[in-house]
Enzyme design. Sequence first.
Site, PDB file in Angstrom:
ATOM      1  N   ASP A   9      10.356  11.784  41.241  1.00 43.49           N
ATOM      2  CA  ASP A   9      11.034  12.378  40.103  1.00 43.49           C
ATOM      3  C   ASP A   9      11.310  13.830  40.466  1.00 43.49           C
ATOM      4  O   ASP A   9      10.421  14.676  40.416  1.00 43.49           O
ATOM      5  CB  ASP A   9      10.145  12.266  38.859  1.00 43.49           C
ATOM      6  CG  ASP A   9      10.782  12.920  37.633  1.00 43.49           C
ATOM      7  OD1 ASP A   9      11.775  13.652  37.806  1.00 43.49           O
ATOM      8  OD2 ASP A   9      10.269  12.705  36.526  1.00 43.49           O
ATOM      9  N   TYR A  58       5.128  14.437  34.128  1.00 43.44           N
ATOM     10  CA  TYR A  58       5.997  14.052  33.024  1.00 43.44           C
ATOM     11  C   TYR A  58       7.279  13.460  33.585  1.00 43.44           C
ATOM     12  O   TYR A  58       7.865  14.023  34.512  1.00 43.44           O
ATOM     13  CB  TYR A  58       6.328  15.273  32.161  1.00 43.44           C
ATOM     14  CG  TYR A  58       7.284  14.979  31.024  1.00 43.44           C
ATOM     15  CD1 TYR A  58       6.883  14.173  29.963  1.00 43.44           C
ATOM     16  CD2 TYR A  58       8.563  15.518  31.004  1.00 43.44           C
ATOM     17  CE1 TYR A  58       7.754  13.903  28.906  1.00 43.44           C
ATOM     18  CE2 TYR A  58       9.438  15.262  29.947  1.00 43.44           C
ATOM     19  CZ  TYR A  58       9.025  14.453  28.911  1.00 43.44           C
ATOM     20  OH  TYR A  58       9.886  14.192  27.866  1.00 43.44           O
ATOM     21  N   LYS A  85      18.381  18.035  34.945  1.00 48.72           N
ATOM     22  CA  LYS A  85      18.383  19.487  34.755  1.00 48.72           C
ATOM     23  C   LYS A  85      19.489  20.217  35.535  1.00 48.72           C
ATOM     24  O   LYS A  85      20.601  20.245  35.060  1.00 48.72           O
ATOM     25  CB  LYS A  85      16.981  20.038  35.013  1.00 48.72           C
ATOM     26  CG  LYS A  85      15.994  19.421  33.998  1.00 48.72           C
ATOM     27  CD  LYS A  85      14.660  20.091  33.839  1.00 48.72           C
ATOM     28  CE  LYS A  85      13.962  19.538  32.605  1.00 48.72           C
ATOM     29  NZ  LYS A  85      12.809  18.711  32.828  1.00 48.72           N
TER      30      LYS A  85
HETATM   31  C1  LIG Z   1      12.560  17.313  32.083  1.00 52.99           C
HETATM   32  C2  LIG Z   1      11.994  16.244  32.928  1.00 52.99           C
HETATM   33  C3  LIG Z   1      12.307  14.892  32.724  1.00 52.99           C
HETATM   34  C4  LIG Z   1      13.099  14.418  31.547  1.00 52.99           C
HETATM   35  O1  LIG Z   1      14.401  14.894  31.543  1.00 52.99           O
HETATM   36  P1  LIG Z   1      15.204  14.942  30.134  1.00 52.99           P
HETATM   37  O2  LIG Z   1      16.571  15.364  30.551  1.00 52.99           O
HETATM   38  O3  LIG Z   1      14.477  15.925  29.288  1.00 52.99           O
HETATM   39  O4  LIG Z   1      15.160  13.578  29.568  1.00 52.99           O
HETATM   40  C5  LIG Z   1      11.861  13.970  33.633  1.00 52.99           C
HETATM   41  N1  LIG Z   1      11.115  14.341  34.684  1.00 52.99           N
HETATM   42  C6  LIG Z   1      10.774  15.628  34.910  1.00 52.99           C
HETATM   43  C7  LIG Z   1       9.975  15.978  36.110  1.00 52.99           C
HETATM   44  C8  LIG Z   1      11.175  16.610  34.021  1.00 52.99           C
HETATM   45  O5  LIG Z   1      10.790  17.881  34.215  1.00 52.99           O
END
Ligand SMILES: *Cc1c(COP(=O)(O)O)cnc(C)c1O
Length: 426
Positions: free
Chosen positions: A238, A143, A266
């Site tokens: 990511d 994701y 985060k």
């Molecule tokens: C939470 C998450 C996102 C998106 O971040 P948001 O602040 O919710 O837009 C992108 N990549 C990973 C791996 C995530 O866990």
Amino acid sequence: MTSRSSELVARAQKRIPGGVNSPVRAFRNVGGELFFVARGEGARIWDVDGNEYIDYVGSWGAAILGHAPKVVVEAVRDAAIRGLSFGIPNPLEVEMAELICEWMPSIDKVRMVNSGTEATMSCIRLARAFTGRDKIIKFDGCYHGHADPLLVKTGSGALTHGRPSSAGVPRAFADLTISLPFNNADLVRKTFQKNKNGIAAVILEAIPANAGLYFPRENFLSALREECTTNGALLIFDEVITGFRVARGGAQEIYGVKPDLTALGKIIGGGLPVGAFGGRAEIMDQLSPDGPVYQAGTLSGNPLALAAGLTQLRELARINGWKLLEEIGAQFEEFAQAAIKDATLNITFHRLGSLFCLFFAEGPIVDLAGAQRSDLKMFARFFQGCLKRGIYFAPSQFETGFISTAHTPEDIERTGAAMREALGEL
Ligand SMILES: *Cc1c(COP(=O)(O)O)cnc(C)c1O
């Protein structure tokens, strides 16, 4: 008797789609009614009816020091008094950029944004501009937020609610995204061969944590690095979950692989809305105003958000949080494994530092297909069994658990006992 939570649920359902502002918060797949939170402190949260829970969601990882840590709250308060937002550069932006570049040596330059979604979305645009190519490779179950190019066979809430590829994304956009099974380097190689000079970037969670939690096979990440370099594509990690959590330098430090671009989020916001993306200078210099790639944000680099994030990261370093998280995580694993062993069920337990996942399926699990073998009904019953014993895990099989530095040995022991009882009831 109606609880305050059910009253709020009823009102929320009327005015907020699904009653929630992010689908991962819904209880659709675990049954029962969701609760509204009133406050949190350390590893604990209290709902609006006064029920107490030990929390393993931790704002999806942002709360790595637990809820409302004193130092972070004070830093935000101090920053707030000096002004909430200016739209003029502030010193904290320089401090944050320097910290990120020091902790993640693959990053020469970095831009702050307001969410992980913005970070990955900007990485993709930048990679396309830098390479002059349109297609990207991602992996099933990873994701990367909810931007159009990345909502193809995605994880997290989209997977939980049964729509891993979103409606509303034009076919023409989705056609530029190739999603492959994780941990299969051969397929990546073949895809590069089939799309000569067409792939701008490979983006992945180096440690996938949005379809449960599983790990890269030995050499998978280095194979991706090699394919990208050979084919002139960019490698994007990511690290919105893993960055500064699994190690000071994130997953890239653990596996010793250097991406061209990295997305962060985060924990770098300390609970406030923050994201960041950075990488090699020659790529980052393509951004406006130096280069032709437009990217901007009214609130980007917001002083409150950066005060919270910087203070949290510095505190993590001061207490050597990574060592502490490994110790607490190891204790959690011990209790979990013992409970699982006695339950004689098909469960696979994964952990890395403070990240963990219980799959209700037989191992090994190394990709989305493996995670999807899980018995979701059994997970739902386990979730409810834990919840009624005051333990809050994420309400989906396809999410990862987060341990914070505020989880005490007593919290972990209580959690172990609750898990044992909940498993025993299945
Ligand atoms: C939470 C998450 C996102 C998106 O971040 P948001 O602040 O919710 O837009 C992108 N990549 C990973 C791996 C995530 O866990």
